[in-house]
Design an enzyme around this catalytic site. Structure first.
Site, mmCIF file in Angstrom:
data_model
loop_
_atom_site.group_PDB
_atom_site.id
_atom_site.type_symbol
_atom_site.label_atom_id
_atom_site.label_comp_id
_atom_site.label_asym_id
_atom_site.label_seq_id
_atom_site.Cartn_x
_atom_site.Cartn_y
_atom_site.Cartn_z
ATOM 1 N N GLN A 86 -7.467 -3.748 8.745
ATOM 2 C CA GLN A 86 -6.697 -2.737 9.457
ATOM 3 C C GLN A 86 -5.479 -3.444 10.055
ATOM 4 O O GLN A 86 -5.492 -4.666 10.248
ATOM 5 C CB GLN A 86 -7.588 -2.149 10.562
ATOM 6 C CG GLN A 86 -7.064 -0.928 11.228
ATOM 7 C CD GLN A 86 -6.687 0.163 10.242
ATOM 8 O OE1 GLN A 86 -5.540 0.159 9.771
ATOM 9 N NE2 GLN A 86 -7.577 1.080 9.936
ATOM 10 N N GLU A 116 0.842 -1.195 0.000
ATOM 11 C CA GLU A 116 0.000 0.000 0.000
ATOM 12 C C GLU A 116 0.884 1.255 0.000
ATOM 13 O O GLU A 116 1.853 1.341 0.742
ATOM 14 C CB GLU A 116 -0.910 -0.010 1.232
ATOM 15 C CG GLU A 116 -1.866 1.175 1.249
ATOM 16 C CD GLU A 116 -2.946 1.029 2.305
ATOM 17 O OE1 GLU A 116 -3.639 -0.005 2.319
ATOM 18 O OE2 GLU A 116 -3.074 1.954 3.120
ATOM 19 N N ASP A 127 -11.719 8.045 6.512
ATOM 20 C CA ASP A 127 -11.415 8.763 7.750
ATOM 21 C C ASP A 127 -12.116 10.105 7.699
ATOM 22 O O ASP A 127 -12.252 10.714 6.643
ATOM 23 C CB ASP A 127 -9.897 8.967 7.870
ATOM 24 C CG ASP A 127 -9.184 7.663 8.195
ATOM 25 O OD1 ASP A 127 -9.798 6.825 8.886
ATOM 26 O OD2 ASP A 127 -8.039 7.477 7.745
ATOM 27 N N THR A 177 -3.906 4.926 -1.430
ATOM 28 C CA THR A 177 -4.907 5.455 -0.498
ATOM 29 C C THR A 177 -5.571 6.719 -1.058
ATOM 30 O O THR A 177 -5.120 7.304 -2.047
ATOM 31 C CB THR A 177 -4.298 5.784 0.882
ATOM 32 O OG1 THR A 177 -3.356 6.833 0.718
ATOM 33 C CG2 THR A 177 -3.634 4.572 1.498
ATOM 34 N N LYS A 183 -21.176 -6.375 3.800
ATOM 35 C CA LYS A 183 -20.297 -5.833 2.753
ATOM 36 C C LYS A 183 -19.725 -6.981 1.909
ATOM 37 O O LYS A 183 -19.666 -6.895 0.685
ATOM 38 C CB LYS A 183 -19.140 -5.032 3.384
ATOM 39 C CG LYS A 183 -19.552 -3.711 4.001
ATOM 40 C CD LYS A 183 -18.354 -2.783 4.268
ATOM 41 C CE LYS A 183 -17.447 -3.218 5.375
ATOM 42 N NZ LYS A 183 -16.422 -2.209 5.741
ATOM 43 N N GLN A 220 4.398 7.518 16.314
ATOM 44 C CA GLN A 220 3.515 7.528 15.142
ATOM 45 C C GLN A 220 2.545 6.341 15.188
ATOM 46 O O GLN A 220 1.350 6.487 14.947
ATOM 47 C CB GLN A 220 4.381 7.448 13.881
ATOM 48 C CG GLN A 220 3.598 7.459 12.592
ATOM 49 C CD GLN A 220 4.496 7.088 11.405
ATOM 50 O OE1 GLN A 220 5.351 6.203 11.503
ATOM 51 N NE2 GLN A 220 4.318 7.788 10.303
HETATM 52 P P1 FAD Z 1 -17.883 1.248 7.260
HETATM 53 O O1 FAD Z 1 -18.007 -0.108 6.681
HETATM 54 O O2 FAD Z 1 -18.850 2.290 6.819
HETATM 55 O O3 FAD Z 1 -17.927 1.084 8.850
HETATM 56 C C1 FAD Z 1 -17.736 2.204 9.713
HETATM 57 C C2 FAD Z 1 -18.460 1.938 11.028
HETATM 58 O O4 FAD Z 1 -19.884 1.944 10.797
HETATM 59 C C3 FAD Z 1 -18.158 0.568 11.635
HETATM 60 O O5 FAD Z 1 -18.181 0.711 13.008
HETATM 61 C C4 FAD Z 1 -19.320 -0.301 11.167
HETATM 62 O O6 FAD Z 1 -19.553 -1.399 12.018
HETATM 63 C C5 FAD Z 1 -20.460 0.707 11.221
HETATM 64 N N1 FAD Z 1 -21.541 0.411 10.266
HETATM 65 C C6 FAD Z 1 -21.436 -0.020 8.998
HETATM 66 N N2 FAD Z 1 -22.671 -0.141 8.445
HETATM 67 C C7 FAD Z 1 -23.561 0.237 9.392
HETATM 68 C C8 FAD Z 1 -25.000 0.334 9.439
HETATM 69 N N3 FAD Z 1 -25.758 0.031 8.393
HETATM 70 N N4 FAD Z 1 -25.570 0.776 10.607
HETATM 71 C C9 FAD Z 1 -24.821 1.100 11.687
HETATM 72 N N5 FAD Z 1 -23.455 1.027 11.693
HETATM 73 C C10 FAD Z 1 -22.841 0.604 10.562
HETATM 74 N N6 FAD Z 1 -9.375 5.847 5.130
HETATM 75 C C11 FAD Z 1 -9.239 6.867 4.226
HETATM 76 O O7 FAD Z 1 -9.743 7.986 4.453
HETATM 77 N N7 FAD Z 1 -8.534 6.693 3.046
HETATM 78 C C12 FAD Z 1 -7.980 5.493 2.706
HETATM 79 O O8 FAD Z 1 -7.383 5.353 1.649
HETATM 80 C C13 FAD Z 1 -8.124 4.389 3.635
HETATM 81 N N8 FAD Z 1 -7.615 3.160 3.351
HETATM 82 C C14 FAD Z 1 -7.846 2.111 4.200
HETATM 83 C C15 FAD Z 1 -7.380 0.819 3.846
HETATM 84 C C16 FAD Z 1 -7.636 -0.277 4.678
HETATM 85 C C17 FAD Z 1 -7.143 -1.646 4.256
HETATM 86 C C18 FAD Z 1 -8.354 -0.082 5.894
HETATM 87 C C19 FAD Z 1 -8.622 -1.260 6.792
HETATM 88 C C20 FAD Z 1 -8.799 1.183 6.265
HETATM 89 C C21 FAD Z 1 -8.560 2.293 5.423
HETATM 90 N N9 FAD Z 1 -9.015 3.566 5.738
HETATM 91 C C22 FAD Z 1 -8.846 4.612 4.845
HETATM 92 C C23 FAD Z 1 -9.655 3.830 7.031
HETATM 93 C C24 FAD Z 1 -11.184 3.659 6.960
HETATM 94 O O9 FAD Z 1 -11.734 4.570 6.025
HETATM 95 C C25 FAD Z 1 -11.707 3.950 8.371
HETATM 96 O O10 FAD Z 1 -11.337 2.911 9.244
HETATM 97 C C26 FAD Z 1 -13.193 4.225 8.449
HETATM 98 O O11 FAD Z 1 -13.475 4.848 9.709
HETATM 99 C C27 FAD Z 1 -14.057 2.959 8.361
HETATM 100 O O12 FAD Z 1 -14.047 2.457 7.097
HETATM 101 P P2 FAD Z 1 -14.999 1.207 6.688
HETATM 102 O O13 FAD Z 1 -14.854 1.068 5.231
HETATM 103 O O14 FAD Z 1 -14.789 0.052 7.555
HETATM 104 O O15 FAD Z 1 -16.448 1.877 7.019
#
Ligand code: FAD
Length: 285
Positions: A174, A17, A109, A48, A164, A210
């Site tokens: 993560q 990544e 994020d 990212t 999903k 960090q």
């Molecule tokens: P979601 O799947 O939307 O989940 C977020 C939260 O909402 C979780 O607690 C989930 O349980 C909850 N949730 C989901 N659906 C529902 C529902 N229907 N009702 C109630 N709650 C729900 N961030 C960036 O900004 N840019 C990046 O490039 C980036 N790359 C990443 C790469 C990897 C491999 C990983 C693991 C993370 C990355 N992130 C990145 C961080 C990620 O965007 C954050 O962790 C974010 O807060 C959650 O992303 P998610 O896709 O899991 O979100």
């Protein structure tokens, strides 16, 4: 062109990544890191996407450059925070035009200042539905071995991931530091009937302060055994050596446990990732 979902069906993958550079110096660093890591023949690399869609053109610029100038298979990250459906449609058209076949569909994020008004999406699932509707991409999603900090419960975290993965081809996790967290996640998903590949994400520690900050944001725990080892170091190079050693051990445990791939967070630096790949003998796999 290669779909990550198809690759995962045939072999254990190795992926790296990167993040898009923000200055010309950073651009040179990325170029050098990509050049070095290319020699390890990763199955794909991912780029990212800025928090809240900040600097949104940069991810597209990097994947376009990779497609044109390297042999690497790029996967573009895309987040829903701060985006309208129309903007996402435009970004997906650009990715297709640039030959990108793989998208990591994420919640994103939060940008400093909170959720922008223009957001059409709430969860990654909403974005995933729009990406899947195009029929053009292999799609990955994020998984959180130690449970996402905003999840109501462990159970709901797993159920949302299962939803999903009913639509996506694979998940990438993560970072985490003990294999147990990953193995428990895989077991919990299997109990929910999910058998799509869940690729562990590995973050080598090169800086204790960090990694503590990143872990706090992501809900990961830096275990005391690792903190103890890092605090005994007196130079940055010693810290890096401990980080490489811990990440190499974790990778070996994950490979032995049957992980479908390894995804290394490089922070745009080749040396550490390269040493881990060599230590774990991943190139010959
Ligand atoms: P979601 O799947 O939307 O989940 C977020 C939260 O909402 C979780 O607690 C989930 O349980 C909850 N949730 C989901 N659906 C529902 C529902 N229907 N009702 C109630 N709650 C729900 N961030 C960036 O900004 N840019 C990046 O490039 C980036 N790359 C990443 C790469 C990897 C491999 C990983 C693991 C993370 C990355 N992130 C990145 C961080 C990620 O965007 C954050 O962790 C974010 O807060 C959650 O992303 P998610 O896709 O899991 O979100």
């Amino acid at each position: 062109m290669t779909r990550v979902g198809d690759l995962l069906a045939t072999r254990r993958t190795l992926s790296f990544e990167f993040f898009p550079p923000k200055s010309s110096n950073a651009q040179m660093n990325l170029g050098m890191a990509v050049g070095e890591l290319q020699s390890l023949s990763p199955d794909f690399v991912s780029i990212t996407y800025g928090a809240g869609g900040s600097d949104r053109h940069r991810t597209g610029d990097v994947v376009k450059w990779m497609r044109a100038q390297t042999d690497l298979e790029p996967m573009a990250h895309l987040t829903c925070v701060g985006h309208t459906r129309t903007e996402v449609a435009g970004l997906l058209v650009d990715h297709r035009r640039n030959g990108v076949e793989n998208i990591l569909a994420l919640g994103g994020d939060m940008p400093a200042g909170g959720v922008p008004d223009s957001t059409d999406y709430r969860y990654a699932l909403d974005l995933l539905e729009d990406v899947a509707a195009t029929g053009c991409f292999s799609i990955g999603v994020a998984a959180h071995p130690e449970v996402h900090p905003r999840s109501e419960s462990r159970r709901s975290d797993r159920e949302h991931l299962a939803t999903k993965l009913s639509m996506a081809d694979f998940a990438i996790t993560q970072f985490f530091f003990d294999a147990e967290h990953y193995l428990r996640l895989v077991d919990e998903m299997a109990a929910l009937g999910v058998d799509k590949p869940i690729v562990p994400g590995i973050m080598p520690v090169t800086n204790l302060r960090q990694i503590r900050r990143m872990a706090e944001m992501s809900g990961a725990e830096v275990p005391q055994w690792l903190i103890d080892r890092l605090e005994m170091c007196t130079t940055p190079e010693q810290v890096r050596r401990v980080g490489i050693d811990a990440a190499s051990t974790l990778c070996r445990e994950l490979v032995e446990a049957g992980a479908p791939g390894l995804h290394l967070y490089t922070l745009n630096s080749a040396a550490t990732a390269k040493e881990i790949v060599v230590n774990v003998d991943l190139v010959a796999v």
